[in-house]
Write an enzyme that holds these catalytic residues in place. Structure first.
Site, PDB file in Angstrom:
ATOM      1  N   PRO A 143     -11.880   1.534   3.298  1.00 16.72           N
ATOM      2  CA  PRO A 143     -13.001   2.484   3.196  1.00 16.72           C
ATOM      3  C   PRO A 143     -14.267   1.969   3.877  1.00 16.72           C
ATOM      4  CG  PRO A 143     -12.677   1.320   1.123  1.00 16.72           C
ATOM      5  CD  PRO A 143     -11.573   0.882   2.032  1.00 16.72           C
ATOM      6  N   CYS A 153     -10.166   9.825   7.303  1.00 21.15           N
ATOM      7  CA  CYS A 153     -10.213   9.076   8.561  1.00 21.15           C
ATOM      8  C   CYS A 153     -11.385   9.382   9.491  1.00 21.15           C
ATOM      9  CB  CYS A 153      -8.924   9.312   9.332  1.00 21.15           C
ATOM     10  SG  CYS A 153      -7.542   8.474   8.566  1.00 21.15           S
ATOM     11  N   ARG A 210       0.498   4.647  -9.627  1.00 20.74           N
ATOM     12  CA  ARG A 210       0.924   5.232  -8.360  1.00 20.74           C
ATOM     13  C   ARG A 210       2.409   4.945  -8.110  1.00 20.74           C
ATOM     14  NH1 ARG A 210      -2.712   5.640  -2.866  1.00 20.74           N
ATOM     15  NH2 ARG A 210      -3.416   7.599  -3.675  1.00 20.74           N
ATOM     16  N   ASP A 257       2.606  -1.847  -4.388  1.00 20.82           N
ATOM     17  CA  ASP A 257       1.210  -1.450  -4.568  1.00 20.82           C
ATOM     18  C   ASP A 257       0.711  -2.097  -5.848  1.00 20.82           C
ATOM     19  OD1 ASP A 257      -0.390   1.347  -3.373  1.00 20.82           O
ATOM     20  OD2 ASP A 257      -1.171   0.387  -5.193  1.00 20.82           O
ATOM     21  N   GLU A 306      -2.270  14.615   7.581  1.00 18.79           N
ATOM     22  CA  GLU A 306      -1.828  15.050   6.257  1.00 18.79           C
ATOM     23  C   GLU A 306      -1.511  16.546   6.287  1.00 18.79           C
ATOM     24  OE1 GLU A 306      -4.401  13.596   3.112  1.00 18.79           O
ATOM     25  OE2 GLU A 306      -4.641  11.749   4.241  1.00 18.79           O
ATOM     26  N   VAL A 354      -2.972  -0.782   3.322  1.00 20.30           N
ATOM     27  CA  VAL A 354      -3.965  -0.604   2.253  1.00 20.30           C
ATOM     28  C   VAL A 354      -5.169   0.135   2.824  1.00 20.30           C
ATOM     29  CG1 VAL A 354      -3.258  -2.629   0.949  1.00 20.30           C
ATOM     30  CG2 VAL A 354      -5.015  -2.861   2.699  1.00 20.30           C
ATOM     31  N   ASN A 378      -9.033   9.313  16.910  1.00 25.52           N
ATOM     32  CA  ASN A 378      -9.710  10.044  15.832  1.00 25.52           C
ATOM     33  C   ASN A 378     -11.108  10.497  16.259  1.00 25.52           C
ATOM     34  OD1 ASN A 378      -7.665  10.194  14.013  1.00 25.52           O
ATOM     35  ND2 ASN A 378      -8.292   8.446  12.797  1.00 25.52           N
ATOM     36  N   GLY A 420       0.842  -1.206   0.000  1.00 27.12           N
ATOM     37  CA  GLY A 420       0.000   0.000   0.000  1.00 27.12           C
ATOM     38  C   GLY A 420       0.869   1.243   0.000  1.00 27.12           C
TER      39      GLY A 420
END
Ligand code: UDX
Ligand code: UDX
Length: 504
Positions: A121, A300, A70, A65, A193, A118, A248, A40
């Site tokens: 979702p 996230c 990518r 990956d 990020e 990886v 989170n 990933g």
């Protein structure tokens, strides 16, 4: 592989071979001769492995990956992930001890330690749709590792996972009878990020959950190359998995809490920035994560809270599930409130009016748009028939259009012709903020990019219709200054006073 003779944490100086989770005997690991692979090469796997490779020049790190495009980007001068400082980190290590490829089996075979990074979702189908994490990719990775591995491997869960996923991973790993043995660790990533490089270099803490002291020690000794031992926390597997979801959830809860207060500020005449400063100076509350906004986004927060909600429901904890779900409900309210306020303020119609959108990424300093509040605000304005001119310094045009089409598509994959028409005909992508604002009735700031603060606002204002509405969804600009220039500026958590705008 040599033994862990020199490592601390109460381990014997010349330790014997050890028994791992599966009951097999294996030699202890040190970082000497260690090889790492990561499955990933996304926003987490890429930067994290680049930092490990930079800090441990003697450890070969192979990032693999399935996505060739990518990988090609990671091997080029245009990395697929925009993060301040990342180019330098990758350049230093790539070609030395950092490799990017699609050779997944080969990387698994060679590695002693395999990170799984990886994506996980939210499920869009079947049981738990809209809430539970989709573990399809995790399971496929575990099966591939089980098939390709020889000897002993430490498998590290980097992806955020529901509690007790490690149990399933362990069972899958032990399902192939090829003699390979495994330890499974949970090592959630806490980087944000936009600040990933600094977060990786100077983390508040590194968390490692596991059952095998030797495997934990092997991973700790990698991080200990640049992070102090006191900051490396170890727990059992389940605590580690749950801590990531909890962290989170708490962070997102703070954003929803301040956003809830922003609505009350607008109604009462209080100022949300002043309230945030006042409460943030209480050392028990602290000043961070109190910035009112158009809502939180990113891959996230929402996903992890929904996952937590699903988990609580699964264990029959309905009240706990309701409590956390409210954080997401409040976030949806904040996004919707913003677009509804725009329509209401602009005389209840934005139909055929041009609105300049400044910023599309979910926060500044990233090209990531996953769950960006901008997506939903733009979609709602499009459905009100506004014409949008969108500018983001880092997000490509194609990605903006794709996100909008996706946001208009329902769970069963249906996109109405009307919505498609709106995205194709009522969205233009502008090269800069001036172009986005030219001939516009309004501007909406949806990402807090620093460069938006230093524009020539007289020029922006001169090119707009009157009244020149400015909706600051990030409280980036000073309301009094902007109103002084002639904008009618509406900010989050600040009441609007018509008297503050000079007659134009
Ligand atoms: C990470 C975590 O793994 C996720 O659980 C956490 O919640 C957010 O951060 P992220 O790195 O942001 O995810 O995801 P993404 O940028 O989508 O990268 C995942 C990569 O894995 C993609 O490049 C994808 O091609 C790759 N992948 C996916 C594989 O190589 N194999 C698979 O089977 C599935
Ligand atoms: C988050 C966690 O911070 C990180 O530890 C975890 O590993 C991944 O999820 P990320 O989503 O990258 O990181 O960014 P973060 O800085 O947490 O911001 C998330 C969202 O909240 C953004 O949309 C941001 O704009 C918003 N936010 C954040 C606010 O609206 N106000 C704030 O005060 C802080």
């Amino acid at each position: 592989m040599t033994r862990l003779g020199s490592l601390g944490n109460g381990l014997a100086k010349d330790p014997p071979d050890c028994v791992n989770d599966s009951g097999n005997i294996f030699p202890l690991l040190s970082t000497e001769n260690m090889k790492i692979c990561c499955i990933g090469a996304g926003y987490v796997g890429g930067p994290t492995m680049a930092m490990i490779a930079k800090q441990c020049p003697d450890i070969p790190v192979h990032v693999v990956d399935l996505n060739q495009e990518r990988i090609d980007a990671w091997n080029s001068d245009h990395l697929p992930v925009y993060e301040p400082g990342l180019d330098e980190v990758v350049k230093e290590a790539r070609g030395r001890n950092l490799t990017f490829s699609t050779r997944v089996d080969e990387a698994i075979k060679e590695a002693d330690m395999i990170f799984i990074s990886v994506n996980t979702p939210t499920k869009t189908f079947g049981i738990g749709a809209g809430r539970a994490a989709n573990l399809e990719f995790i399971e496929k990775c575990a099966r591939q590792i089980a098939r390709s591995a020889k000897g002993h491997k430490i498998v590290v869960e980097k992806s955020t996972l529901p509690v007790r996923t490690a149990e399933a991973v362990k069972r899958i790993l032990s399902s192939e009878c090829n003699g390979a043995t495994f330890d499974v660790l949970s090592n959630p990533e806490f980087l944000a990020e936009g600040t990933a490089v600094d977060d990786l270099l100077n983390p508040d803490r590194v968390l490692i959950g596991g059952e095998s002291a030797e495997a934990i020690e092997a991973l700790s000794s990698v991080y200990a190359r640049w992070i102090s031992r006191e900051q490396i926390l170890t727990t059992n597997l389940w605590s580690s998995e749950l801590s990531k979801l909890t962290a989170n959830a708490f962070l997102a809860q703070r954003v929803s809490s301040i956003n809830a207060m922003s609505a009350l500020c607008e109604a009462t005449g209080a100022d949300i920035d002043e309230v945030a400063r006042a409460i943030g100076s209480d050392s028990r509350i602290g000043p961070k994560f109190l910035k009112a906004s158009v809502g939180f986004g990113g891959s996230c927060f929402q996903k992890d809270i929904l996952n937590l909600v699903y988990l609580c429901e699964h264990f029959g904890l309905r009240q706990v599930a309701n409590y956390w779900e409210q954080v997401v409900i409040m976030n949806d309210y904040q996004k919707r409130r913003f677009s509804e306020d725009i329509v209401k303020t602009m005389f209840n119609t934005v139909s055929d009016k041009k609105i300049g959108i400044w910023g599309f990424a979910f926060k500044k300093d990233t090209n990531d748009t996953r769950e960006s509040p901008a997506i939903y605000i733009c979609r709602d304005l499009l459905r009100e028939r506004a014409r949008l001119s969108i500018h983001d310094p880092r997000v490509p045009a194609q990605q903006i259009r794709q996100e909008l089409l996706l946001a208009c598509t329902d769970m069963s994959g249906h996109l109405t012709e009307n919505d498609r028409w709106l995205v194709e005909n009522n969205v233009t992508i502008a090269n800069d903020c001036y172009e986005a604002a030219d001939d516009a009735h309004a501007i909406a700031i949806l990402t807090e990019w620093d460069q938006f603060k230093t524009l020539d606002f007289e020029k922006v204002h001169a090119a707009m219709h009157r009244p020149s509405f400015l909706f600051d969804g990030r409280n980036l600009l000073d309301q009094a200054t902007m109103n002084g220039i002639g904008f009618e500026m509406h900010a989050i958590g600040k009441a609007f006073h018509p008297a503050s705008v000079p007659a134009s």
